[in-house]
Structures are given as structure tokens and as C-alpha cells.
Scaffold this motif. Structure first.
Motif, short mmCIF file in Angstrom:
data_model
loop_
_atom_site.label_atom_id
_atom_site.label_comp_id
_atom_site.label_asym_id
_atom_site.label_seq_id
_atom_site.Cartn_x
_atom_site.Cartn_y
_atom_site.Cartn_z
N ALA A 143 0.61 -1.24 -0.26
CA ALA A 143 -0.04 -0.07 0.11
C ALA A 143 0.92 1.27 -0.06
N TYR A 144 2.21 1.10 0.56
CA TYR A 144 2.99 2.41 0.63
C TYR A 144 3.73 2.74 -0.63
N GLY A 163 12.75 5.29 -2.08
CA GLY A 163 11.76 6.46 -2.14
C GLY A 163 10.22 5.92 -1.33
N CYS A 164 9.96 4.61 -1.66
CA CYS A 164 8.62 4.16 -1.08
C CYS A 164 8.98 3.92 0.41
N MET A 165 10.05 3.49 0.90
CA MET A 165 10.33 3.38 2.27
C MET A 165 10.45 4.71 2.99
N GLU A 166 10.95 5.79 2.39
CA GLU A 166 11.17 6.85 3.24
C GLU A 166 9.91 7.81 2.89
N GLU A 167 9.31 7.77 1.79
CA GLU A 167 8.33 8.83 1.40
C GLU A 167 7.06 8.34 1.09
N GLY A 168 7.03 7.01 1.01
CA GLY A 168 5.66 6.57 0.64
C GLY A 168 4.47 6.80 1.80
N THR A 169 3.45 6.98 1.15
CA THR A 169 2.12 7.16 2.17
C THR A 169 0.88 6.01 1.91
N ALA A 170 0.22 5.66 3.00
CA ALA A 170 -0.76 5.16 2.90
C ALA A 170 -1.90 5.21 3.80
N LYS A 171 -3.31 4.91 3.56
CA LYS A 171 -4.32 5.38 4.43
C LYS A 171 -4.37 4.04 5.41
N VAL A 172 -4.24 4.30 6.49
CA VAL A 172 -4.61 3.40 7.68
C VAL A 172 -5.65 3.61 8.64
N ARG A 173 -6.97 3.01 8.69
CA ARG A 173 -7.95 3.65 9.39
C ARG A 173 -8.39 4.94 9.04
N PRO A 179 5.74 5.20 6.50
CA PRO A 179 6.09 4.00 6.88
C PRO A 179 6.84 4.04 8.25
N SER A 180 6.54 3.00 9.27
CA SER A 180 7.32 3.13 10.50
C SER A 180 8.88 2.39 10.13
N ALA A 181 9.55 2.07 11.17
CA ALA A 181 10.68 1.52 10.98
C ALA A 181 10.48 0.00 10.35
N SER A 182 9.68 -0.59 11.22
CA SER A 182 9.06 -2.11 10.69
C SER A 182 8.63 -2.19 9.59
#
Length: 411
Positions: A143-144, A163-173, A179-182
Motif C-alpha cells: 500500500a505504501y 523512495g517508497c520506504m522513506e516517502e511512501g504514504t498509505a491510508k490506515v484507518r 512507513p514506520s521502521a518495521s
């Protein structure tokens, strides 16, 4: 040659099947002409592929099947060997393989997008996963990655994955978050596996996701989040037992504390594997030692297990533990997330240590077992840990009654 008809005595050809004058049958059997079997091979439709026989070498499988992957600037088909096997003993075997391939092509175009690759890869990869939680981990990481969905796979580089790891976004609830570290770790793992798949099918020359590691900051953050599991105190256990009948989910936590199942394993326990006569349950996951293990049901939780069993039968569920869906109100399976929510609710309402997490019931079981001097190998058998000792693993035959005696040492 002319002969006489036995019936009318008029002249008839000796080759006539019947007399043309009276119809008397002259030949009792008529030989039918049989068509010679055709040795022609079935023709392949346009774009279907091609089959060629290699005659220059004495091959056991001389028929090579090729699939069409596109056309060159002159309009001529571009072919390459069928995967995973291109050579066959007979023409018909090669033909059958091409027919099967064209029903559901498993070869991938070089111009495939990342989204198309994900769909194809995940369809196969999810079949290898045993827990729904593992599938959710992949889909949540995906999703990110919306920024690269429409990119060609062969254009993906390390910077795009980062870029997905650092700047990706997703809608959660309903809320947008980064993204968090995990989650960064999960995104990288996703691309590691997905691009390995692309490499296997020659869509890329290199897996750029494997050319870099997680940053030290991310690793430290993950390690900080991974806290040590803690057992329940005697006072906390007394509090749980005091509310086992009036607070929802307390019984599930107590069953875990006296059996050592992982939260995901609890949710996958099926009624057909619950033996209320011999008081055992069978289940497990994650490792070879943990799969399909049989754990005795401790005498203190037998009535709780039996109660859950009857509830599941009344619901028509095949699983021992069930939850209620928040939207529909209907019974549903107990996933890790649902266990986590129920656990957190009990922890907060009973004012237990706020550091407690869902695996703590398993930690409590092992801690109490060691405190009660339960045999070390009995503990490993019951919680599904690997036994490295060759004498115990290979040469020692244990009776199941021994496990029952050992677990009852826990007060």
C-alpha cells in the motif's frame, strides 16, 4: 467373371455383394476400405508458438518448444524457449505444453509494470504462506508503494525502492501515514522477493533492492520497538482468574498462559483437532518443530476449552476461538490483530502492566514451566521449539503420558 445366382440362376458378377435381379446376397462379408493413418502433425495457430525438431544431435528429447513474446520491427515473431522446460520427447508432448501455456501464460512481457508484476508474483507467493497475517504484512507494505505502481519493472532502481520506504504514504484507518521502521523493513523485503521473481523470468538484469541495506537509524528503531516479552505476575494472574467469567477474552488469555500457543496458533486451532476425551489439542505453525504438535490441555483450563468448544459448535465454526466482526456483527475467525485488540482491552480494563503484549502468555507458560521444574525437552515439545540434542531428538522415544505428567507440574 460371371457366375450364376443360386436363387434365380441368372448371371451375376462374382464381385457383386448381392444379385441385381433378385437381391440374393452373394457375399456375407464386405471388406471396407480403411483409410491410412495420417502422420501429419497438428498445425500451430499464429502466435501460438513453434516446435522444432533438433536433428543435429542425438537427443533424448529432441523437440524444442518456443513461445512468441513479441515482434521485431519487420513484423516477424520474436521467440524464446518455453519455461521451465523447453525440450520434449515427442512432438505431441511439446504441443500439449504449448497448449497449457497458452491457456494461462506464465511467461511475462519485458514491458510489464510493477503493479502487474505484483499481481502475478503475489498470486503464486501467497499460496506458500500458511498464515493470514503473513499475507496482510505483504499487502500492507504494498500500500505504501503507489508511486511505482505504473513504472516498468526494468526501470526500477534502488532509489525508487528507498523512495517508497522513506516517502511512501498509505491510508490506515482513514488516516494517511508514512512507513514506520518495521514497515520500511517489510517494504524492502517485498521488493527483495518481487524482484527476485522478476530476475528469474529475465525481466531485469539485477535486483536493485538487494544492493543496499537498512540504515543504522532504522535498525536501531526496530530494535527499540522489539521489547522483551514479560510474564504475568502472581497478582495479575489472580486478577485474570477473578474475571474469567465476567470479562470477554480473559479465558483466551488464560488458555494461552497454560498451553504456550502463539497468538496466531490459537486462532488456527480447529475443533477436529480438539480431543476432549483425552484432553489434547493439536496445531501449530512457523517451524517444522512447531507444526502439527500435540499439547496436553492443563487441568486448570479444561473447562474453559470445553466452553469454547461448545460455543464454536453453536456458531457453526470449525475453529475453537471466534470473534465478532465489528461491522457486520457476525462471528469471524480470531486473527492476530483481533487477538491483539482483545488482549489490549483486557490489559487496560484490569490495569495490568501496560508493557504486556500478545506473546506474553507464551512467555508466562515457559517461565512457569521452568519454575515448576518441568523437563526442558517437554517444554520444547509443547511450545514447538527445535530440539538440537541428537540423543533426545533421534534416540529417545517419549510416551505422550509423560508430557501430560510434566505439564501438570505447573500449579
Amino acid at each position: 467373371m460371371l457366375i450364376k445366382c443360386p436363387e434365380c440362376e441368372l448371371q451375376v458378377s462374382d464381385k457383386a455383394p448381392a444379385c441385381p435381379h433378385c437381391g440374393y446376397p452373394m457375399q456375407t462379408t464386405v471388406k471396407r476400405k480403411t483409410r491410412a493413418k495420417s502422420n501429419r502433425r497438428r498445425r500451430l495457430p499464429n502466435g501460438f508458438g513453434q516446435i522444432s525438431e533438433i536433428k543435429t544431435h542425438n537427443l533424448r528429447k529432441p523437440f524444442r518448444a518456443m513461445v512468441t513474446i513479441g515482434k521485431n520491427p519487420d513484423g516477424k515473431p520474436i521467440s524464446r524457449p518455453l519455461k521451465p522446460e523447453a525440450y520434449f520427447a515427442t512432438y505431441n508432448d511439446a504441443y500439449a505444453a504449448l497448449v497449457e501455456y497458452n491457456k494461462n501464460p506464465y511467461d511475462l512481457e519485458p514491458s510489464i509494470t510493477v503493479r502487474e508484476l505484483y499481481d502475478k508474483w503475489s498470486e503464486e507467493y501467497f499460496k506458500t504462506l500458511k498464515a493470514d497475517g503473513s499475507i496482510r504484512a505483504v499487502t500492507s507494505a504494498w500500500a505504501y508503494c503507489s508511486a511505482v505502481y505504473n513504472m516498468r519493472v526494468k526501470d526500477i532502481r534502488a532509489r525508487h525502492v528507498k523512495g517508497c520506504m522513506e516517502e511512501g504514504t498509505a491510508k490506515v484507518r482513514g488516516k494517511e501515514q508514512h512507513p514506520s521502521a518495521s514497515m520500511k523493513n517489510k517494504i524492502k523485503s517485498l521488493f527483495n522477493l518481487m524482484l527476485d521473481y522478476a530476475l528469474e523470468y529475465e525481466l531485469v538484469d539485477r535486483n536493485y533492492s538487494r544492493t543496499f541495506n537498512l540504515t543504522e537509524e532504522t535498525i536501531k528503531e526496530i530494535q527499540t520497538v522489539k521489547q522483551e516479552h514479560i510474564p504475568f505476575t502472581e497478582e495479575e494472574m489472580e486478577r485474570l482468574w477473578a474475571h474469567v467469567d465476567d470479562k470477554r477474552f480473559v479465558d483466551v488469555m488464560l488458555i494461552q498462559c497454560f498451553s504456550g500457543w502463539r497468538p496466531q496458533e490459537l486462532g488456527l486451532l480447529e475443533l477436529e483437532n480438539i480431543d476432549l476425551e483425552n484432553w489434547t489439542f493439536k496445531g501449530g505453525m512457523k517451524t517444522d518443530a512447531g507444526e502439527n504438535r500435540v499439547v496436553p490441555i492443563h487441568s486448570k483450563i479444561r473447562y474453559l476449552v470445553e466452553r469454547k468448544y461448545k460455543e464454536a459448535v453453536a456458531l457453526g465454526s470449525k475453529y475453537l476461538f471466534n470473534c465478532t466482526d465489528g461491522r457486520s456483527g457476525k462471528p469471524t475467525t480470531m486473527t492476530y490483530q483481533r487477538y491483539q485488540r482483545g488482549f489490549g482491552m483486557v490489559r487496560d480494563e484490569l490495569k495490568l502492566n501496560p508493557e504486556h503484549r500478545p506473546h506474553d502468555g507464551r512467555k508466562h507458560f515457559v517461565t512457569m514451566a521452568k519454575k515448576a521444574k518441568v523437563d526442558e525437552y517437554a517444554i520444547k515439545y509443547m511450545v514447538g521449539h527445535k530440539i538440537s540434542d541428537i540423543t533426545e531428538k533421534i534416540y529417545t522415544q517419549r510416551e505422550f503420558e509423560w508430557l501430560k505428567q510434566e505439564i501438570e507440574k505447573i500449579p
